[in-house]
Design a protein around this motif. Structure first.
Motif, PDB file in Angstrom:
ATOM      1  N   LYS A 335       0.702  -1.219  -0.150  1.00  0.00           N
ATOM      2  CA  LYS A 335       0.049  -0.230  -0.083  1.00  0.00           C
ATOM      3  C   LYS A 335       0.850   1.296   0.208  1.00  0.00           C
ATOM      4  O   LYS A 335       2.011   1.091   0.098  1.00  0.00           O
ATOM      5  CB  LYS A 335      -0.940  -0.102   1.241  1.00  0.00           C
ATOM      6  CG  LYS A 335      -0.276   0.154   2.661  1.00  0.00           C
ATOM      7  CD  LYS A 335      -1.206  -0.125   3.577  1.00  0.00           C
ATOM      8  CE  LYS A 335      -0.361   0.115   4.961  1.00  0.00           C
ATOM      9  NZ  LYS A 335      -1.021   0.338   6.141  1.00  0.00           N
ATOM     10  N   ILE A 336       0.178   2.185  -0.221  1.00  0.00           N
ATOM     11  CA  ILE A 336       1.062   3.733  -0.182  1.00  0.00           C
ATOM     12  C   ILE A 336       1.512   3.903   1.214  1.00  0.00           C
ATOM     13  O   ILE A 336       0.777   3.885   2.398  1.00  0.00           O
ATOM     14  CB  ILE A 336       0.246   4.654  -0.411  1.00  0.00           C
ATOM     15  CG1 ILE A 336      -0.307   4.725  -1.882  1.00  0.00           C
ATOM     16  CG2 ILE A 336       0.772   6.059  -0.211  1.00  0.00           C
ATOM     17  CD1 ILE A 336      -1.213   5.674  -2.590  1.00  0.00           C
ATOM     18  N   ASP A 337       2.639   4.225   1.411  1.00  0.00           N
ATOM     19  CA  ASP A 337       3.239   4.428   2.918  1.00  0.00           C
ATOM     20  C   ASP A 337       2.745   5.752   3.431  1.00  0.00           C
ATOM     21  O   ASP A 337       2.967   6.975   2.619  1.00  0.00           O
ATOM     22  CB  ASP A 337       4.845   4.738   2.804  1.00  0.00           C
ATOM     23  CG  ASP A 337       5.490   4.495   3.938  1.00  0.00           C
ATOM     24  OD1 ASP A 337       4.697   4.827   5.243  1.00  0.00           O
ATOM     25  OD2 ASP A 337       6.857   4.198   3.961  1.00  0.00           O
ATOM     26  N   ASN A 338       2.002   5.641   4.695  1.00  0.00           N
ATOM     27  CA  ASN A 338       1.757   6.750   5.294  1.00  0.00           C
ATOM     28  C   ASN A 338       2.852   8.016   5.431  1.00  0.00           C
ATOM     29  O   ASN A 338       2.281   9.089   5.458  1.00  0.00           O
ATOM     30  CB  ASN A 338       1.163   6.420   6.465  1.00  0.00           C
ATOM     31  CG  ASN A 338      -0.421   5.927   6.749  1.00  0.00           C
ATOM     32  OD1 ASN A 338      -1.060   5.959   5.397  1.00  0.00           O
ATOM     33  ND2 ASN A 338      -0.585   4.905   7.452  1.00  0.00           N
ATOM     34  N   GLU A 342       2.300  11.897   4.689  1.00  0.00           N
ATOM     35  CA  GLU A 342       2.627  13.185   5.874  1.00  0.00           C
ATOM     36  C   GLU A 342       3.645  14.023   5.146  1.00  0.00           C
ATOM     37  O   GLU A 342       3.438  15.184   5.462  1.00  0.00           O
ATOM     38  CB  GLU A 342       2.823  12.223   6.951  1.00  0.00           C
ATOM     39  CG  GLU A 342       1.599  11.462   7.526  1.00  0.00           C
ATOM     40  CD  GLU A 342       2.406  10.647   8.679  1.00  0.00           C
ATOM     41  OE1 GLU A 342       3.603  10.612   9.091  1.00  0.00           O
ATOM     42  OE2 GLU A 342       1.388   9.979   9.432  1.00  0.00           O
ATOM     43  N   TYR A 343       4.616  13.535   4.488  1.00  0.00           N
ATOM     44  CA  TYR A 343       5.628  14.453   3.959  1.00  0.00           C
ATOM     45  C   TYR A 343       5.287  15.258   2.833  1.00  0.00           C
ATOM     46  O   TYR A 343       5.557  16.572   3.333  1.00  0.00           O
ATOM     47  CB  TYR A 343       6.774  13.419   3.502  1.00  0.00           C
ATOM     48  CG  TYR A 343       7.916  14.108   2.705  1.00  0.00           C
ATOM     49  CD1 TYR A 343       9.054  14.604   3.456  1.00  0.00           C
ATOM     50  CD2 TYR A 343       7.657  14.291   1.415  1.00  0.00           C
ATOM     51  CE1 TYR A 343      10.019  15.515   2.761  1.00  0.00           C
ATOM     52  CE2 TYR A 343       8.728  15.126   0.717  1.00  0.00           C
ATOM     53  CZ  TYR A 343      10.051  15.645   1.374  1.00  0.00           C
ATOM     54  OH  TYR A 343      10.809  16.317   0.987  1.00  0.00           O
ATOM     55  N   GLY A 348       2.154  21.165   2.174  1.00  0.00           N
ATOM     56  CA  GLY A 348       1.135  22.065   1.526  1.00  0.00           C
ATOM     57  C   GLY A 348       0.177  21.158   0.674  1.00  0.00           C
ATOM     58  O   GLY A 348      -0.982  22.123   0.410  1.00  0.00           O
ATOM     59  N   LEU A 349       0.088  19.934   0.478  1.00  0.00           N
ATOM     60  CA  LEU A 349      -0.874  19.333  -0.453  1.00  0.00           C
ATOM     61  C   LEU A 349      -1.799  18.809   0.626  1.00  0.00           C
ATOM     62  O   LEU A 349      -1.539  18.357   1.819  1.00  0.00           O
ATOM     63  CB  LEU A 349      -0.106  18.167  -1.098  1.00  0.00           C
ATOM     64  CG  LEU A 349       0.729  18.557  -1.965  1.00  0.00           C
ATOM     65  CD1 LEU A 349       1.330  16.948  -2.740  1.00  0.00           C
ATOM     66  CD2 LEU A 349       0.446  19.445  -3.062  1.00  0.00           C
ATOM     67  N   THR A 350      -2.963  18.724   0.063  1.00  0.00           N
ATOM     68  CA  THR A 350      -4.066  17.803   0.948  1.00  0.00           C
ATOM     69  C   THR A 350      -3.790  16.447   0.785  1.00  0.00           C
ATOM     70  O   THR A 350      -2.901  16.075   0.186  1.00  0.00           O
ATOM     71  CB  THR A 350      -5.697  18.317   0.437  1.00  0.00           C
ATOM     72  OG1 THR A 350      -5.550  17.731  -0.864  1.00  0.00           O
ATOM     73  CG2 THR A 350      -5.791  19.532   0.133  1.00  0.00           C
ATOM     74  N   GLU A 351      -4.451  15.812   1.538  1.00  0.00           N
ATOM     75  CA  GLU A 351      -4.176  14.171   1.664  1.00  0.00           C
ATOM     76  C   GLU A 351      -4.465  13.553   0.254  1.00  0.00           C
ATOM     77  O   GLU A 351      -3.966  12.825  -0.349  1.00  0.00           O
ATOM     78  CB  GLU A 351      -5.234  13.368   2.694  1.00  0.00           C
ATOM     79  CG  GLU A 351      -4.890  11.811   2.990  1.00  0.00           C
ATOM     80  CD  GLU A 351      -5.588  11.431   3.903  1.00  0.00           C
ATOM     81  OE1 GLU A 351      -5.727  10.048   4.163  1.00  0.00           O
ATOM     82  OE2 GLU A 351      -6.390  12.143   4.545  1.00  0.00           O
ATOM     83  N   ILE A 358       1.636  10.490  -5.467  1.00  0.00           N
ATOM     84  CA  ILE A 358       2.199   9.252  -5.236  1.00  0.00           C
ATOM     85  C   ILE A 358       1.806   8.214  -6.476  1.00  0.00           C
ATOM     86  O   ILE A 358       2.577   7.556  -6.941  1.00  0.00           O
ATOM     87  CB  ILE A 358       1.831   8.778  -3.878  1.00  0.00           C
ATOM     88  CG1 ILE A 358       2.750   9.721  -2.744  1.00  0.00           C
ATOM     89  CG2 ILE A 358       2.635   7.279  -3.687  1.00  0.00           C
ATOM     90  CD1 ILE A 358       2.153   9.307  -1.493  1.00  0.00           C
ATOM     91  N   VAL A 359       0.493   8.204  -6.641  1.00  0.00           N
ATOM     92  CA  VAL A 359      -0.101   7.116  -7.645  1.00  0.00           C
ATOM     93  C   VAL A 359       0.436   7.617  -8.885  1.00  0.00           C
ATOM     94  O   VAL A 359       0.857   6.568  -9.761  1.00  0.00           O
ATOM     95  CB  VAL A 359      -1.690   7.263  -7.495  1.00  0.00           C
ATOM     96  CG1 VAL A 359      -1.849   6.461  -8.875  1.00  0.00           C
ATOM     97  CG2 VAL A 359      -2.174   6.608  -6.342  1.00  0.00           C
ATOM     98  N   ARG A 360       0.481   8.884  -9.272  1.00  0.00           N
ATOM     99  CA  ARG A 360       0.945   9.412 -10.543  1.00  0.00           C
ATOM    100  C   ARG A 360       2.615   8.963 -10.964  1.00  0.00           C
ATOM    101  O   ARG A 360       2.960   8.492 -12.018  1.00  0.00           O
ATOM    102  CB  ARG A 360       0.876  10.844 -10.735  1.00  0.00           C
ATOM    103  CG  ARG A 360       1.221  11.407 -12.154  1.00  0.00           C
ATOM    104  CD  ARG A 360       1.204  12.662 -12.202  1.00  0.00           C
ATOM    105  NE  ARG A 360      -0.400  13.239 -12.098  1.00  0.00           N
ATOM    106  CZ  ARG A 360      -1.030  13.525 -13.240  1.00  0.00           C
ATOM    107  NH1 ARG A 360      -0.483  13.412 -13.986  1.00  0.00           N
ATOM    108  NH2 ARG A 360      -2.250  13.653 -13.011  1.00  0.00           N
TER     109      ARG A 360
END
Length: 390
Positions: A335-338, A342-343, A348-351, A358-360
């Motif tokens: 899965k995507i690492d939390n 958080e980084y 400044g990015l929303t979740e 990350i997906v892109r």
């Protein structure tokens, strides 16, 4: 995989088959705008700008065929069989008895494309082809033959799609590649089928001395079921094969996709790279490398992400028959690492934006041989796919 065997192995008797009678279009610009939009979604441009030629099959009819550049032959497979002796090529790579779909394809009337770059010709612009289904509950049967003659360079964009209103259909495609001595063939296939369409491509390729085959496969849209496992034989010294695949499966989709390369001559090289994301569907990402002689190099990489409940299987295989082979593999599912989320949020990015970024990046495989216009189109499709995921 799914317990629904009907989804994995559709019954041929459930579909209509046979010849269709769509009107031939001498000028592709006269095409229905809705069809043109679907063509563009899989990289096929009705304007035919910066294309060496175009070939389109609609259901079981040749809709359009045009050659725009000297040095390349583009025509229907039925025309090619009348014009050339193809007995050394057709059905030499794919066994008609392999399964029920190849047997059916062998027995039924087929249409498809014949694309050949002539010896020593460098075809600057890509050839584009489209295999399109419009008729509901139709079984499309195509047989394609691609030959890159000695010393030639050829690039093909092959789009597969269905009309916007279509719900259910079946596509069975037999494709045979022949890359002659010193030739380079880049083949990019983009699928946009539909949620209840079942797809059964059967593909084999042969690469001679010093030849290069680059195969890119992209499936980002929902599909009922997809089952494909192309096999390439590297038969000449120094032959090269590179396979890249990008797979996305939403709920209800079953993707069984693998690539196989058999290294049969010294100094041959192979690379299989797969990126897969499921947000509710099932993905079986396979890859197999077979080293039959010394002095061969090959690498296989399968990586998968699970964003929502689904099934992800990554199966890399290495098979060595003699000393002196150099083969490696890497497989990872997770899965995507939390911490990554958080980084990015701390900057400044929303979740949602962080996950999308990350997906892109995960899907951004450096695909060799893509025209710049098609790369821009794929970036847009990936962006649209991300919206569906979230």
């Amino acid at each position: 995989m799914k317990n629904d065997n009907q989804a994995k192995n559709p019954r041929l008797s459930d579909y209509q088959a046979g010849r269709t009678n769509h009107e031939y279009l001498a000028d592709l610009k006269a095409i229905n705008p809705a069809d043109a939009d679907k063509f563009l979604s899989v990289g096929v441009d009705a304007s035919e700008d910066f294309r060496a030629g175009t070939f389109i099959v609609k259901d079981q009819s040749v809709l359009h065929s045009k050659t725009k550049q000297k040095g390349v032959d583009i025509m229907s497979i039925t025309q090619a069989k009348d014009k050339f002796d193809l007995s050394s090529y057709l059905w030499k790579g794919v066994d008609p008895g392999k399964d029920e779909y190849t047997s059916w394809a062998h027995e039924q009337p087929a249409e498809g494309y014949f694309i050949r770059s002539q010896p020593g010709q460098i075809i600057q612009a890509p050839v584009q082809s489209c295999l399109y289904i419009e008729k509901e509950q139709f079984a499309q049967n195509v047989h394609n033959l691609v030959i890159a003659e000695e010393g030639s360079h050829l690039s093909i964009i092959n789009g597969c799609a269905t009309s916007p209103h279509l719900i259910s259909g079946l596509h069975v495609g037999i494709t045979e590649f022949y890359v002659k001595k010193g030739a380079v063939l880049s083949f990019t296939m983009i699928h946009d089928w539909g949620k209840e369409v079942n797809v059964r491509p059967r593909t084999v390729g042969y690469v001679e001395e010093g030849g290069v085959l680059i195969s890119n496969y992209i499936s980002l849209r929902p599909v009922g079921s997809l089952q494909m496992s192309p096999t390439t034989h590297l038969r000449g010294k120094g032959a090269v094969a590179r396979f890249n695949s990008i797979l996305v499966a939403d709920k209800g989709s079953t993707l069984d996709v693998g690539s196989n390369v058999i290294l049969e001559a010294p100094e041959t090289k192979a690379e299989i790279i797969s990126r897969a994301i499921t947000f509710g569907g099932d993905i079986l990402a396979k890859g197999k490398l077979v080293g039959l002689v010394p002095e061969v190099k090959a690498h296989l990489e399968c990586k998968g992400l699970i964003l929502k409940d689904g099934l992800m299987l990554a199966i890399p295989e290495l098979e060595a028959h003699v000393p002196g082979v150099e083969m490696s593999h890497e497989a990872a599912v997770g899965k995507i690492d939390n911490r990554e989320i958080e980084y990015l949020m701390a900057r400044g990015l929303t979740e949602e934006e962080a996950v999308s970024t990350i997906v892109r990046g995960f899907l951004n495989v450096d695909i060799e041989g893509l025209p710049s216009g098609l790369k821009q189109r794929l970036d847009k499709v990936i962006s649209e796919t991300e919206k569906d995921m979230f």
